[in-house]
Structures are given as C-alpha cells and as structure tokens.
Design an enzyme around this catalytic site. Structure first.
Site, PDB file in Angstrom:
ATOM      1  N   HIS A 111       0.839  -1.208   0.000  1.00 15.02           N
ATOM      2  CA  HIS A 111       0.000   0.000   0.000  1.00 15.02           C
ATOM      3  C   HIS A 111       0.876   1.261   0.000  1.00 15.02           C
ATOM      4  O   HIS A 111       0.633   2.184  -0.788  1.00 15.02           O
ATOM      5  CB  HIS A 111      -0.911  -0.056   1.240  1.00 15.02           C
ATOM      6  CG  HIS A 111      -1.833   1.099   1.407  1.00 15.02           C
ATOM      7  ND1 HIS A 111      -3.209   0.968   1.406  1.00 15.02           N
ATOM      8  CD2 HIS A 111      -1.595   2.421   1.614  1.00 15.02           C
ATOM      9  CE1 HIS A 111      -3.760   2.159   1.586  1.00 15.02           C
ATOM     10  NE2 HIS A 111      -2.812   3.054   1.722  1.00 15.02           N
ATOM     11  N   GLU A 112       1.900   1.274   0.860  1.00 17.02           N
ATOM     12  CA  GLU A 112       2.738   2.480   0.965  1.00 17.02           C
ATOM     13  C   GLU A 112       3.622   2.654  -0.274  1.00 17.02           C
ATOM     14  O   GLU A 112       3.819   3.777  -0.752  1.00 17.02           O
ATOM     15  CB  GLU A 112       3.587   2.442   2.237  1.00 17.02           C
ATOM     16  CG  GLU A 112       2.799   2.353   3.536  1.00 17.02           C
ATOM     17  CD  GLU A 112       1.664   3.348   3.656  1.00 17.02           C
ATOM     18  OE1 GLU A 112       1.770   4.465   3.115  1.00 17.02           O
ATOM     19  OE2 GLU A 112       0.641   3.009   4.280  1.00 17.02           O
TER      20      GLU A 112
HETATM   21 ZN    ZN Z   1      -2.795   5.126   1.994  1.00 14.59          ZN
END
Ligand code: ZN
Length: 210
Positions: free
Chosen positions: A160-161
């Site tokens: 996600h990051e």
């Molecule tokens: Zn996010």
C-alpha cells in the site's frame, strides 16, 4: 515552493502534519527517488514528523506524498492489537517501526483479499487483493540496503505504501462494489474474510492466484 522550503514549512509547525486527501495531484504523481536531497538532519526530523502523524491519525503506514512531500519515503508501524482469529486469518502480526527509502517490491506467491483503508481516503474501506508475501527492496534511513521478506498484514502495508510513491491509491486496485463506509464495515462486515460481504453486496472476491 522548493522541496527544502516545503519540508521546513512542515517542520516549523507543531504537532502532526495535515494529511493530504484524494483530489490533490501530489497523490497521483510518481514521487522522486530520495538521493540525499534533504540532508541527514532534516531527513531525520521529517521521518519523526511522519511517524508522529501516522500514530496520531492513527494509521499503520504513511508515505511522504500523504503530507505533500513528493519523495520516495514511507514509514510503517503496526502494534496489531487484534483478536487471535484476526491475527491468524489476516496475518495481522505486529510490525515494528521501519523507515522505507526508495522501496520497491517483488511479489511472492498468491494474493489474498481483505478490506483495507487509507488515511488519504477518510471514512471508507474496500476489498483489495494483494500478494500475501513480498520481497521488499530499498534502503533504510541510514542508507543501508534492505532486501527483506514481508508476509501477512505487514506485506499489505508495504504494498500500500509503495503504491503511494507511484501515485497509486488502494481504490485503483479495489473491487469498486465493495466500497463501504467505516461504520458499515464495523457493524456488518467485521468477519475476518470478505466472503460474506461479497455475497451481500454482490462483488467478486478477487482471485487468489492471479
Ligand atoms: Zn494510503
């Protein structure tokens, strides 16, 4: 404003930084590789600010563009205070604080689908299929090379990051019909897997093997 003035303006302000939400182009552009532009002391202060902002939100990861800084930097940390069943099914194990500089990942193995959310898309969650395990490549805040395997929820956080640094939001990868307000997830879809929500909301549970 140039990059250093931008960082200094955030560092001058007390408390957590304001979180940039969807609609700002900074979340949609690839961020620049970090190659020492800030200097060690300013980088250390920025990382502390990112951590404070993440913990205050609260969230389990924060990428620099989420506070308006277009550099390939992210922080992750998850105390994972969850019931045993959630820990076992989601792989939601504690992730100690880590700094990711210029991260990239190689997928390993199958994908698994769960609800996730994002501090830059407040109020909502949606089901996203992600690789259960990834090999993370990059550096830490001291410039030490990282080549490390992450699995379970920490692997989801890493993906996600890292996506944020490429201008990708989780919604780009989500089943759009699974979009739910947070309180709906809490009240109706708190089961450890999204199969029940998928039946009731009529969305496909993404493939485990693609
Ligand atoms: Zn996010």
């Amino acid at each position: 404003m140039n990059l250093i003035d931008l960082v200094d303006s955030l560092l001058e302000t007390a408390g957590p930084a304001p979180i940039v939400v969807a609609g700002d182009p900074v979340l949609r552009r690839p961020s620049a590789p970090y190659d020492g532009q800030l200097g060690d002391e300013r980088l250390a202060r920025l990382i502390e600010l990112m951590r404070a902002t993440m913990l205050d939100a609260p969230g389990v990861g924060l990428a620099a563009p989420q506070i308006g800084i277009p550099l390939r930097l992210a922080v992750i940390e998850d105390p994972a205070e969850v019931p045993d069943e959630i820990r076992d099914i989601k792989g939601r194990v504690p992730q100690p604080f880590r700094v990711l500089v210029n991260p990239a990942y190689t997928p390993l193995g199958e994908r698994v689908a769960f609800f996730e959310g994002c501090l830059s898309v407040p109020g909502y969650q949606a089901v996203v299929a992600r690789h259960r395990t990834v090999l993370l490549h990059g550096e830490d805040e001291k410039g030490q090379r990282i080549d490390e395997e992450f699995t379970g929820w920490p692997a989801r956080i890493v993906q996600h990051e890292t996506d944020h640094l490429d201008g990708t939001l989780y919604l780009d990868r989500a089943e759009s019909r699974s979009l739910c307000a947070n309180h709906q997830v809490a009240e109706r879809w708190a089961q450890p897997t999204p199969e029940h929500a998928a039946r009731e909301l009529d969305f496909p549970v993404p493939s485990r093997t693609a």
